[in-house]
Design a protein around this motif. Sequence first.
Motif, PDB file in Angstrom:
ATOM      1  N   VAL A  96       0.834  -1.205   0.000  1.00 38.48           N
ATOM      2  CA  VAL A  96       0.000   0.000   0.000  1.00 38.48           C
ATOM      3  C   VAL A  96       0.868   1.253   0.000  1.00 38.48           C
ATOM      4  O   VAL A  96       0.575   2.239  -0.676  1.00 38.48           O
ATOM      5  N   CYS A 167       3.309   1.470   8.011  1.00 35.56           N
ATOM      6  CA  CYS A 167       2.999   0.384   7.064  1.00 35.56           C
ATOM      7  C   CYS A 167       3.452  -0.984   7.550  1.00 35.56           C
ATOM      8  O   CYS A 167       3.092  -1.998   6.958  1.00 35.56           O
ATOM      9  N   ASP A 245       1.650  -3.770   5.123  1.00 35.18           N
ATOM     10  CA  ASP A 245       0.275  -3.718   4.630  1.00 35.18           C
ATOM     11  C   ASP A 245       0.264  -3.855   3.111  1.00 35.18           C
ATOM     12  O   ASP A 245       1.220  -3.419   2.450  1.00 35.18           O
ATOM     13  N   PRO A 246      -0.769  -4.454   2.526  1.00 38.56           N
ATOM     14  CA  PRO A 246      -2.044  -4.828   3.143  1.00 38.56           C
ATOM     15  C   PRO A 246      -2.051  -6.197   3.815  1.00 38.56           C
ATOM     16  O   PRO A 246      -2.992  -6.509   4.536  1.00 38.56           O
ATOM     17  N   ALA A 312      -6.270   5.226  -3.532  1.00 41.12           N
ATOM     18  CA  ALA A 312      -6.633   3.826  -3.312  1.00 41.12           C
ATOM     19  C   ALA A 312      -7.221   3.220  -4.579  1.00 41.12           C
ATOM     20  O   ALA A 312      -6.905   2.072  -4.948  1.00 41.12           O
ATOM     21  N   GLU A 315      -4.420   2.580  -7.075  1.00 40.71           N
ATOM     22  CA  GLU A 315      -3.624   1.406  -6.721  1.00 40.71           C
ATOM     23  C   GLU A 315      -4.344   0.107  -7.066  1.00 40.71           C
ATOM     24  O   GLU A 315      -3.733  -0.848  -7.554  1.00 40.71           O
ATOM     25  N   VAL A 316      -5.640   0.061  -6.788  1.00 35.20           N
ATOM     26  CA  VAL A 316      -6.410  -1.165  -7.031  1.00 35.20           C
ATOM     27  C   VAL A 316      -6.779  -1.314  -8.502  1.00 35.20           C
ATOM     28  O   VAL A 316      -6.552  -2.367  -9.112  1.00 35.20           O
ATOM     29  N   ILE A 321      -1.835  -2.921  -6.447  1.00 33.40           N
ATOM     30  CA  ILE A 321      -2.028  -3.517  -5.136  1.00 33.40           C
ATOM     31  C   ILE A 321      -3.220  -4.470  -5.186  1.00 33.40           C
ATOM     32  O   ILE A 321      -4.248  -4.150  -5.793  1.00 33.40           O
ATOM     33  N   GLY A 323      -6.264  -5.854  -3.307  1.00 29.20           N
ATOM     34  CA  GLY A 323      -7.094  -5.502  -2.163  1.00 29.20           C
ATOM     35  C   GLY A 323      -8.310  -4.728  -2.612  1.00 29.20           C
ATOM     36  O   GLY A 323      -8.483  -4.450  -3.802  1.00 29.20           O
ATOM     37  N   ILE A 328      -7.835  -0.178   1.387  1.00 26.64           N
ATOM     38  CA  ILE A 328      -6.620   0.544   1.013  1.00 26.64           C
ATOM     39  C   ILE A 328      -6.740   2.009   1.396  1.00 26.64           C
ATOM     40  O   ILE A 328      -5.783   2.608   1.923  1.00 26.64           O
TER      41      ILE A 328
END
Length: 382
Positions: A96, A167, A245-246, A312, A315-316, A321, A323, A328
């Motif tokens: 993350v 983190c 994380d995550p 977030a 990232e997804v 990432i 998650g 996130i």
Amino acid sequence: MSHDENIGPGPRPEAGDPRPDPIVLPSGAVLADDDAEERTGGVSRRALIGGVTAAAVGGLLVGGVGGGLIGRATGGPKAASTVANRPLSVIYGGDVCDAPAIVAKEKGFFAEAGLDVTLHRTVGDEDIKAAVGSGQFDASSGIFYSWLKPVSEGQNVRFVAGLHAGCLRLVAPKSFKGKVADLKGATIGIPSLSSSATMFFSMDLLDAGINPLPEAKQVNWKVLDPSTLADALKRGQVDAIATSDPIAYRPILDDYGVELSSNMSGMNAQDYCCCTALNGDLVTKEAPLARKLIEAWCRGSRYVAGHEAEVARIEVDKKYIAGDVATIEKLLKGYGWKPSVTKLRASLLPGIRKFQKTGYLEASADPEKLADKAFTTLGIRW
């Protein structure tokens, strides 16, 4: 002008100031320039002030951090106008907290700085430190503790800026009612023996009276594929896990884990979890380019604060990432996003001294020399 446009890289010297303040190394040694001309292209003729001997000066000027700290690395207007661009590669681990580089790439901050940056996801047990030190990759991020031993052994890497706080977590099953001190004899799942989490939580174990070195056998470090750590804790294959994380947050989110410690609280809480680690040749031979990389990278870090939902989703959705967006976003809101060179510098020497007590760094290592060898400001004052 976008919301981010008025967020610059940090304080600049006053317009009428004829020269920047002297550069203070982590050990307290001071570097000073002679004149404005030399700040962008040459090496200062002036001696090192306060704590560096003449012999040390010679070491700094030949292949050491001097190239990144003296003269051209201050990145004045002359240097900025002659920056030689080339493609740059930054390696990331899929955490993350890789948000600063991801944001700088996806929001165009690297491109606006005139940089051609490619982000490479680390694969398996790839030795990131050796890859950056050898120049296979130009840069990475990570907690500086995990880089100290390689740097002390000659790895060609320089730290520049702290990127964010938070983190890393040490997590036990919810049924565990003890404290860190009660992990003596326990099996702790980790991504690798040299991971950021292993190095950081070794200091917590030390504070709890536990020798963290594998050969001491007071804890059993069990290396597992990072993606399996949370499930290993759930199945009882390990007594605790130490990771980022995550993955570290998943047992807590799913209500079968409890946090024993993190790098956001306690005796070893840090202003910065991850810092920028650059190949040494990039710093000494291409200092203006290195500085542009750091400034755009840190701009990405600053952008996260107040834009956590957007980041977030980036990232997804962009598959950086694994998650869900809501989780996130929550994690991003729990970290600190105030990148700094000067604050990293202030924490480096005491951090080395504390980490040395774990035994992962030789007792014979000189903390002040290692701090000066590992760190460069690239002339950045914030």
